[in-house]
Write a protein that holds these residues in place. Structure first.
Motif, mmCIF file in Angstrom:
data_model
loop_
_atom_site.group_PDB
_atom_site.id
_atom_site.type_symbol
_atom_site.label_atom_id
_atom_site.label_comp_id
_atom_site.label_asym_id
_atom_site.label_seq_id
_atom_site.Cartn_x
_atom_site.Cartn_y
_atom_site.Cartn_z
ATOM 1 N N GLU A 102 0.721 -1.314 0.001
ATOM 2 C CA GLU A 102 -0.096 -0.088 -0.017
ATOM 3 C C GLU A 102 1.051 1.224 -0.051
ATOM 4 O O GLU A 102 1.930 1.334 0.600
ATOM 5 N N CYS A 103 0.409 2.248 -0.633
ATOM 6 C CA CYS A 103 1.296 3.400 -1.067
ATOM 7 C C CYS A 103 0.550 4.708 -1.072
ATOM 8 O O CYS A 103 -0.347 4.680 -1.976
ATOM 9 N N ALA A 104 1.111 5.764 -0.769
ATOM 10 C CA ALA A 104 0.385 7.196 -0.829
ATOM 11 C C ALA A 104 1.141 7.735 -2.040
ATOM 12 O O ALA A 104 2.351 7.570 -2.088
ATOM 13 N N PRO A 105 0.616 8.251 -3.200
ATOM 14 C CA PRO A 105 0.959 8.652 -4.466
ATOM 15 C C PRO A 105 2.291 9.657 -3.794
ATOM 16 O O PRO A 105 1.918 10.831 -2.954
ATOM 17 N N GLY A 106 3.712 9.644 -4.275
ATOM 18 C CA GLY A 106 4.812 10.520 -3.869
ATOM 19 C C GLY A 106 5.371 10.012 -2.653
ATOM 20 O O GLY A 106 6.165 11.050 -2.227
ATOM 21 N N ILE A 152 1.690 6.355 -11.289
ATOM 22 C CA ILE A 152 1.334 5.283 -11.645
ATOM 23 C C ILE A 152 2.260 4.787 -13.067
ATOM 24 O O ILE A 152 2.889 3.670 -13.265
ATOM 25 N N SER A 153 2.851 5.840 -13.826
ATOM 26 C CA SER A 153 3.687 5.715 -14.677
ATOM 27 C C SER A 153 5.089 5.201 -14.436
ATOM 28 O O SER A 153 5.714 4.212 -14.957
ATOM 29 N N ALA A 158 9.103 0.527 -13.799
ATOM 30 C CA ALA A 158 9.760 -0.304 -12.695
ATOM 31 C C ALA A 158 9.585 -1.639 -13.149
ATOM 32 O O ALA A 158 10.163 -2.482 -12.521
ATOM 33 N N GLY A 159 8.452 -2.035 -13.678
ATOM 34 C CA GLY A 159 8.122 -3.436 -14.054
ATOM 35 C C GLY A 159 6.991 -3.984 -13.135
ATOM 36 O O GLY A 159 6.641 -5.016 -13.127
ATOM 37 N N VAL A 160 6.063 -2.965 -12.567
ATOM 38 C CA VAL A 160 5.263 -3.379 -11.683
ATOM 39 C C VAL A 160 3.887 -3.223 -12.415
ATOM 40 O O VAL A 160 3.358 -1.893 -12.854
ATOM 41 N N GLY A 161 2.901 -4.169 -12.974
ATOM 42 C CA GLY A 161 1.951 -4.187 -13.667
ATOM 43 C C GLY A 161 0.491 -4.125 -12.713
ATOM 44 O O GLY A 161 -0.461 -3.747 -13.615
ATOM 45 N N GLU A 162 0.485 -5.024 -11.680
ATOM 46 C CA GLU A 162 -0.485 -5.058 -10.728
ATOM 47 C C GLU A 162 -0.747 -4.109 -10.099
ATOM 48 O O GLU A 162 0.026 -3.698 -9.074
ATOM 49 N N ILE A 163 -1.286 -3.198 -10.376
ATOM 50 C CA ILE A 163 -1.599 -1.791 -9.636
ATOM 51 C C ILE A 163 -3.005 -1.539 -9.423
ATOM 52 O O ILE A 163 -4.029 -1.907 -10.515
ATOM 53 N N ASN A 164 -3.303 -1.300 -8.255
ATOM 54 C CA ASN A 164 -4.663 -0.997 -7.802
ATOM 55 C C ASN A 164 -5.050 0.817 -7.444
ATOM 56 O O ASN A 164 -3.866 1.282 -6.888
ATOM 57 N N LEU A 165 -5.896 1.322 -7.732
ATOM 58 C CA LEU A 165 -6.273 2.602 -7.185
ATOM 59 C C LEU A 165 -7.268 2.565 -6.214
ATOM 60 O O LEU A 165 -8.675 1.674 -6.664
ATOM 61 N N ALA A 186 -9.415 6.839 -13.352
ATOM 62 C CA ALA A 186 -8.864 5.755 -13.081
ATOM 63 C C ALA A 186 -9.203 4.623 -14.153
ATOM 64 O O ALA A 186 -8.360 3.787 -14.471
ATOM 65 N N ILE A 187 -10.144 4.974 -14.681
ATOM 66 C CA ILE A 187 -10.432 3.823 -16.046
ATOM 67 C C ILE A 187 -9.420 4.209 -17.056
ATOM 68 O O ILE A 187 -8.767 3.367 -17.706
ATOM 69 N N ALA A 188 -9.316 5.425 -17.185
ATOM 70 C CA ALA A 188 -8.459 6.151 -18.288
ATOM 71 C C ALA A 188 -6.718 5.723 -18.034
ATOM 72 O O ALA A 188 -6.098 5.354 -19.152
ATOM 73 N N SER A 189 -6.515 5.414 -16.856
ATOM 74 C CA SER A 189 -5.008 5.272 -16.363
ATOM 75 C C SER A 189 -4.561 3.705 -16.730
ATOM 76 O O SER A 189 -3.377 3.595 -16.844
ATOM 77 N N GLY A 190 -5.629 2.722 -17.182
ATOM 78 C CA GLY A 190 -5.329 1.526 -17.580
ATOM 79 C C GLY A 190 -5.043 0.708 -16.537
ATOM 80 O O GLY A 190 -4.586 -0.444 -16.890
ATOM 81 N N VAL A 191 -4.984 0.823 -15.128
ATOM 82 C CA VAL A 191 -5.031 -0.165 -14.342
ATOM 83 C C VAL A 191 -5.624 -1.262 -14.077
ATOM 84 O O VAL A 191 -6.879 -1.153 -14.723
#
Length: 408
Positions: A102-106, A152-153, A158-165, A186-191
């Protein structure tokens, strides 16, 4: 998976506390954080000895690890390395294990990300909550929409494809239009995975206290009504589904093959063990299971590390009701199977329940199940039951009705 266990690791540190939150988390300095990591590693190293003392079966193989909080990404790379050394010393990590942060952006340093990738981390859950800066700032989040998109980018590169928002419906200043914007972003991000929660304001949080006295600080006067937030939640279900991000649990949506393996353990009553502050566990114990939880008091948790290197503490060593080891008997397990299984969109196979628990318990539950069905909150298809779309919105009401027979 038979013979394996999921591991939850609580990291209760934040850069700033959200206004609606009263979880066992807070803002602490580096020395306190290292003290916590030391205590946490000692707890992990004593896991099997502690399980044996309470007659619980703790598998040696781990197939999921989930770092939750708080903001676990605030730990340094070396601190994560220490935790993984303790984990690998006590458990065997299955090849391809799902490891979530779990991570906060930034708030994920590059050296921390690099170390986690070396350790096998392959899934990140970002606490975005909203892509509208005013809404994020109102509840004490420190990131902006641009930071979210950049993060997200970055982790993708870095190689992490499994991303949740994570998104929250009902934030201060939120409107139907701004909510739709966040969902569409969220949809447009492609996660491949999105979690949608209704705002829950703890009465003892800053926002909760302000709302109780009908004040205006923290946007208390601009919090959406429950009905509005419920409507927005339902709209999110529609938008995500149309985009191929299908709902599989009340709060969780994923593209095919991308559901959270760790969280599915909770809803399917598979074995998991929690380490750290306020962490919960469920392990098999003979014909039954046991549930236990660590203290939610940080000072007490750290002090216990000077007394015992293993956790959970035995009942006679415990001093609070929140730390008792509870044995889950047959009727309790049946009840849990109902309200946890109904959280999943796939619902519950009644034939499986009969085989596991027998006909009597199911017959006793039928009047309540029929009542919920007649209210339009539950649907029956052949021998499978599941919540309706409306039932998922008011799931707490549904579950309370199902618990009445057991309580009586």
């Amino acid at each position: 998976m038979a013979g394996s266990v999921g591991v939850y690791i609580s990291v209760p540190f934040c850069k700033a506390k959200c206004t609606f939150c009263n979880f066992a988390s807070g803002v602490f300095g580096p020395e306190r954080m290292q003290q916590y990591v030391d205590r946490l590693c000692g707890e992990i190293r004593g896991a099997h000895a502690a399980a044996e003392k309470i007659s619980a079966s703790l598998p040696r193989v781990v197939d999921t690890i989930y770092f939750g909080g708080g903001t676990p990404s605030l730990l340094s790379g070396e601190q994560f390395a220490e935790i993984f050394r303790s984990l690998r010393g006590e458990f065997g990590l299955e090849s391809g294990a799902e490891i979530t942060l779990e991570c906060a952006p930034g708030q994920l340093a590059e050296e921390t990300l690099e170390e986690l990738l070396r350790q096998g981390m392959n899934r990140i859950s970002f606490g975005v909550q909203s892509f509208v800066d005013r809404e994020s700032a109102a509840v004490g989040r420190l990131h902006t929409r641009e930071q979210c998109e950049a993060e997200i980018s970055r982790v993708r590169r870095a190689g992490v494809g499994e991303i949740n928002l994570d998104l929250i419906a009902g934030l201060p200043h939120q409107t139907a239009q701004s909510w739709r914007y966040s969902v569409e972003q969220a949809i447009a991000s492609g996660v491949p995975h999105v979690s949608v929660y209704l705002l829950e304001v703890d009465d003892e949080s800053r926002l909760g206290r302000e709302m109780l006295k009908q004040g205006s600080r923290y946007g208390a006067g601009d919090v959406a009504s429950e009905d509005e937030a419920s409507e927005w939640y339902q709209r999110a279900c529609e938008l995500l589904g149309e985009a191929g991000i299908e709902q599989y649990e009340i709060s969780n949506f994923a593209r095919e093959g991308h559901a959270s393996r760790h969280n599915l353990k909770y809803w399917r009553r598979h074995s998991y063990i929690g380490f750290g502050l306020d962490a919960h566990s469920m392990l098999p114990a003979g014909e039954d299971a046991v549930r236990f939880a660590n203290t939610s008091d940080l000072d007490r948790y750290l002090l216990q590390g000077t007394v015992s290197s293993s956790f959970p503490l035995l009942p006679m060593e415990r001093g609070g009701d929140d730390e008792e080891v509870d044995r889950v008997g047959r009727s309790d397990a049946f009840e849990e199977s109902l309200f946890l299984g109904l959280r999943l969109n796939e619902g519950i196979d009644l034939g499986v329940l009969r085989r596991e628990f027998g006909e009597r318990l199911l017959l006793e539950a039928m009047p309540a199940l029929n009542e919920v069905r007649d209210a339009g909150l539950l649907e029956v298809e052949s021998d499978r039951i599941r919540l309706t779309a409306q039932g998922r919105v008011v799931s707490n009401e549904v579950f309370s009705r199902l618990l009445i027979p057991a309580a009586a």
